[in-house]
Design an enzyme around this catalytic site. Structure first.
Site, PDB file in Angstrom:
ATOM      1  CG  ASP A  18      11.097   0.137  -8.549  1.00 38.57           C
ATOM      2  OD1 ASP A  18      10.251   0.896  -8.016  1.00 38.57           O
ATOM      3  OD2 ASP A  18      12.277   0.059  -8.183  1.00 38.57           O
ATOM      4  CG  ASN A  32       2.969   7.302   6.761  1.00 40.83           C
ATOM      5  OD1 ASN A  32       2.948   8.528   6.853  1.00 40.83           O
ATOM      6  ND2 ASN A  32       4.080   6.601   6.791  1.00 40.83           N
ATOM      7  CG  ASP A  42       5.873   6.963   2.010  1.00 36.50           C
ATOM      8  OD1 ASP A  42       6.127   7.851   1.187  1.00 36.50           O
ATOM      9  OD2 ASP A  42       5.331   7.171   3.113  1.00 36.50           O
ATOM     10  CB  SER A 129      -3.867  -1.235   1.868  1.00 37.56           C
ATOM     11  OG  SER A 129      -4.189   0.045   2.364  1.00 37.56           O
ATOM     12  N   GLY A 131       1.039  -4.206   1.682  1.00 44.70           N
ATOM     13  CA  GLY A 131       2.352  -4.465   2.260  1.00 44.70           C
ATOM     14  C   GLY A 131       2.269  -4.355   3.769  1.00 44.70           C
ATOM     15  CE1 TYR A 133       0.270   1.647   7.110  1.00 43.07           C
ATOM     16  CE2 TYR A 133      -1.389   2.588   5.676  1.00 43.07           C
ATOM     17  CZ  TYR A 133      -0.373   2.748   6.591  1.00 43.07           C
ATOM     18  OH  TYR A 133      -0.015   4.015   6.993  1.00 43.07           O
TER      19      TYR A 133
END
Ligand code: ADP
Length: 178
Positions: A18, A32, A42, A129, A131, A133
């Site tokens: 994690d 983002n 995030d 990017s 996940g 994205y």
């Protein structure tokens, strides 16, 4: 579960875990452009780190507007073990013909540059990017690995870079490169 590789004077580590629990001096957020929080990494960082991080992000936004894909900004780590969070914006995957590879490389490189400029010695990255994205993991892991390795071959204050992945499938994609 982890793998290590020596590059220049630094150690590159691959770890399944994690990102919010890393004890590196800095952790990287897959942010983002709005910088005001989101899902995935995030959301987890802001939940674990508390409201101070979002407060700093808000100030940065007021001063410089949105953070474009490929760029990075830095805040404190709030309640996290890490003293700093480097927020970088990866590209959204649109099929690979819209400069996604270069933008992903820039997201890693600009985060490493920002860390080096602050004399940060250890930093942990999530798989940017890949996940929400939608960047394919095989292609993204190679860009992450090549960009970080290339950076560490040149002189930098970084002693450890950790690549932290969540799933076994992602771990295997990265492990293939080690
Ligand atoms: P992006 O929007 O840049 O694609 P995401 O946060 O959606 O970023 O996901 C990036 C990667 O991070 C995904 O592979 C996801 O499974 C993984 N991930 C999600 N939460 C965590 C976490 N707490 N620690 C490490 N990796 C995580």
């Amino acid at each position: 579960m982890s793998l290590h590789r020596q590059i220049g004077s630094a150690t590159l580590t691959l770890l399944r875990g994690d990102i919010t629990e890393q004890d590196t001096e800095a952790i990287v957020n897959a942010a983002n452009s709005g910088l005001l929080g989101g899902g995935g990494v995030d959301g987890a960082i802001h939940r674990a780190g508390g409201p101070r991080i979002l407060e700093e992000c808000r100030k940065i936004r007021e001063q410089q507007g949105e953070c474009p894909a490929g760029e990075s900004v830095i805040t404190g780590g709030g309640n996290l073990k890490a003293r700093f969070v480097i927020h970088t914006v990866g590209p959204v995957w649109h099929g690979g013909g819209e400069g996604e590879d270069d933008l992903l490389g820039s997201a890693y490189r600009n985060s490493l540059l920002l860390a080096s400029a602050r004399r940060i010695r250890s930093i942990a990255f999530p798989s940017i990017s890949t996940g929400a994205y939608g960047f394919p993991i095989d292609r993204a892991s190679k860009i992450a690995f090549d960009t970080v390795s290339g950076f560490l071959k040149n002189d930098s204050p970084l002693e450890e870079v950790r690549l932290v992945v969540y799933s076994q499938e992602d771990y295997e994609a990265y492990a293939f490169l080690f």
